[in-house]
Design a protein around this motif. Structure first.
Motif, short mmCIF file in Angstrom:
data_model
loop_
_atom_site.label_atom_id
_atom_site.label_comp_id
_atom_site.label_asym_id
_atom_site.label_seq_id
_atom_site.Cartn_x
_atom_site.Cartn_y
_atom_site.Cartn_z
N LEU A 362 32.40 -4.79 70.36
CA LEU A 362 31.51 -5.92 70.05
C LEU A 362 30.08 -5.64 70.50
N ALA A 363 29.94 -4.91 71.61
CA ALA A 363 28.59 -4.56 72.08
C ALA A 363 27.88 -3.68 71.06
N ILE A 368 24.20 -4.75 71.73
CA ILE A 368 23.91 -5.26 73.07
C ILE A 368 23.82 -4.04 73.99
N HIS A 369 22.63 -3.48 74.12
CA HIS A 369 22.45 -2.20 74.77
C HIS A 369 22.83 -2.21 76.25
N SER A 370 22.58 -3.31 76.93
CA SER A 370 22.89 -3.36 78.36
C SER A 370 24.38 -3.19 78.61
N VAL A 371 25.20 -3.79 77.76
CA VAL A 371 26.65 -3.68 77.91
C VAL A 371 27.11 -2.27 77.56
N ILE A 372 26.52 -1.70 76.52
CA ILE A 372 26.88 -0.33 76.12
C ILE A 372 26.55 0.65 77.25
N MET A 388 23.42 4.93 71.37
CA MET A 388 22.81 3.61 71.21
C MET A 388 21.65 3.69 70.23
N THR A 389 21.63 2.75 69.28
CA THR A 389 20.53 2.71 68.31
C THR A 389 19.99 1.31 68.23
#
Length: 389
Positions: A362-363, A368-372, A388-389
């Motif tokens: 879901l991240a 949701i970069h902080s969660v990734i 991450m993109t």
């Protein structure tokens, strides 16, 4: 032989202009289901190869029953007897044929109960709604109403057509009598309720008065569904609230629409105040899920994210922020994304998910970069960070 002589010969006339080959009902129903002669399946004229927004044609069999079609084909063939015949010779079959073909006929030549019953059963067998309705109306004119209702009770198709006719014509009193006599009190009560709301629109005073009468006269009948009784009781409570609120835009609106208005204009009203959202929820038994959904949409659309965050998040014993809501988490995330919620709020929601794989999925889905980054760091997954993109 010149052209004129050729076309004037009797043999040519017979072969070229013969109208005796009348299509059967089965052949008519098959029209359109097979390609025309000389047209291959891959022809450019094949409908499947044409880019068109036109919808597929409705099958003829869904519009007219095979037996009714047989009568129509017979009439078109010229073999049908159209001449007037003496009244005493008019049979049930002749009358039904005329009804289906839209020709003038008198139903009053059928005087016996046996003949009238055969008319109704014949129309049902043909499946012609117009014929069924015409015969039912004729029966009501010439027979005792109770007897007609008994006939209809054992013939669901005829009853369905007649109920639909009474409803569409707004003959609610007759419809109610019919359904009540057939022990279908719940349906009768709901038709009365629907008619009342349609007739009185946003006149809250009239709706309150009529609802009280409706409750006494119809919703107290035996076999009325308890759910319907509760629905009317809640509706009366809502009308009383709308009368006290005295807002034109809220007249005869749903509970959730009224809640939306209270959240927009009276959010800070304390419990006990008539316009307080919490008071309305308690009064109308609005569920926590419905309350959360309305509050989310009202305040997010107004960009009051501080209210959304304070309502849907809380601190646990360890000072960590968690989500508290009755909305399923994936539904909440989807709606928050549509409403352009901040990454902080989105991350807080995702953190509530127990499954690490689901949380990462879901991240990535909602970026949701902080969660990734946090998940990749815990797993020492450098590829996750670079992905991450």
């Amino acid at each position: 032989m010149d052209d004129d002589d050729y076309w004037n010969t009797s043999e040519t006339k017979e072969s070229a202009f013969s109208f005796d080959d009348v299509l059967s009902p089965q052949e008519i129903l098959a029209i359109g289901k097979k390609a025309c002669s000389g047209q291959s399946e891959d022809s450019v004229f094949n409908s499947s190869n044409i880019n068109s927004t036109r919808r597929d044609l409705v099958p003829l069999a869904s519009l007219v029953s095979p037996k009714a079609l047989e009568l129509i084909v017979l009439a078109q063939s010229g073999n049908d007897l159209k001449d007037a015949m003496p009244e005493q010779h008019i049979t049930v079959a002749v009358t039904l044929r005329r009804l289906v073909l839209g020709r003038s006929c008198s139903l009053h030549v059928h005087r016996s109960m046996k003949s009238k019953t055969e008319l109704l059963d014949g129309a049902i067998e043909l499946g012609d709604g117009n014929a069924i309705l015409a015969i039912v109306c004729f029966l009501l004119q010439t027979l005792n109403k109770k007897l007609v209702h008994e006939l209809l009770s054992s013939r669901p198709l005829a009853l369905s057509h007649y109920v639909g006719y009474l409803h569409s014509e707004g003959k609610i009193a007759e419809l109610t009598d019919l359904l009540t006599m057939l022990d279908r009190s719940s349906e009768a009560a709901m038709f009365q309720f629907e008619h009342m709301v349609r007739c009185h629109g946003d006149d809250v005073e009239a709706l309150l008065r009529k609802s009280g009468n409706l409750q006494k006269n119809h919703f107290t009948q035996p076999h009325v569904d308890g759910h319907y009784i509760k629905m009317l009781t809640d509706y009366c409570k809502l009308l009383e609230w709308q009368k006290c609120a005295d807002k034109k835009e809220l007249r005869n609106k749903s509970s959730l629409r009224c809640l939306s208005y209270c959240c927009e204009s009276h959010w800070h009203e304390g419990a006990g105040n008539i316009m307080s959202p919490l008071t309305l929820c308690q009064r109308q038994q609005i569920t926590p899920l419905q309350y959360d959904w309305v509050v989310l949409n009202v305040h997010a659309n107004a960009n009051k994210w501080d209210i959304v965050e304070s309502l849907f998040t809380k601190k646990n014993w360890f000072g960590r922020t968690t989500v508290s809501t009755h909305i399923p988490i994936e539904t909440l995330l989807s709606r928050l994304a549509e409403l352009k919620a901040s990454e902080h709020i989105m991350a807080t929601c995702v953190d509530k998910i127990q499954s690490n794989e689901e949380r990462i999925r879901l991240a990535h889905k909602y970026k949701i970069h902080s969660v990734i980054a946090e998940s990749a760091g815990k797993q020492k997954d450098r590829s996750g960070l670079f992905g991450m993109t």
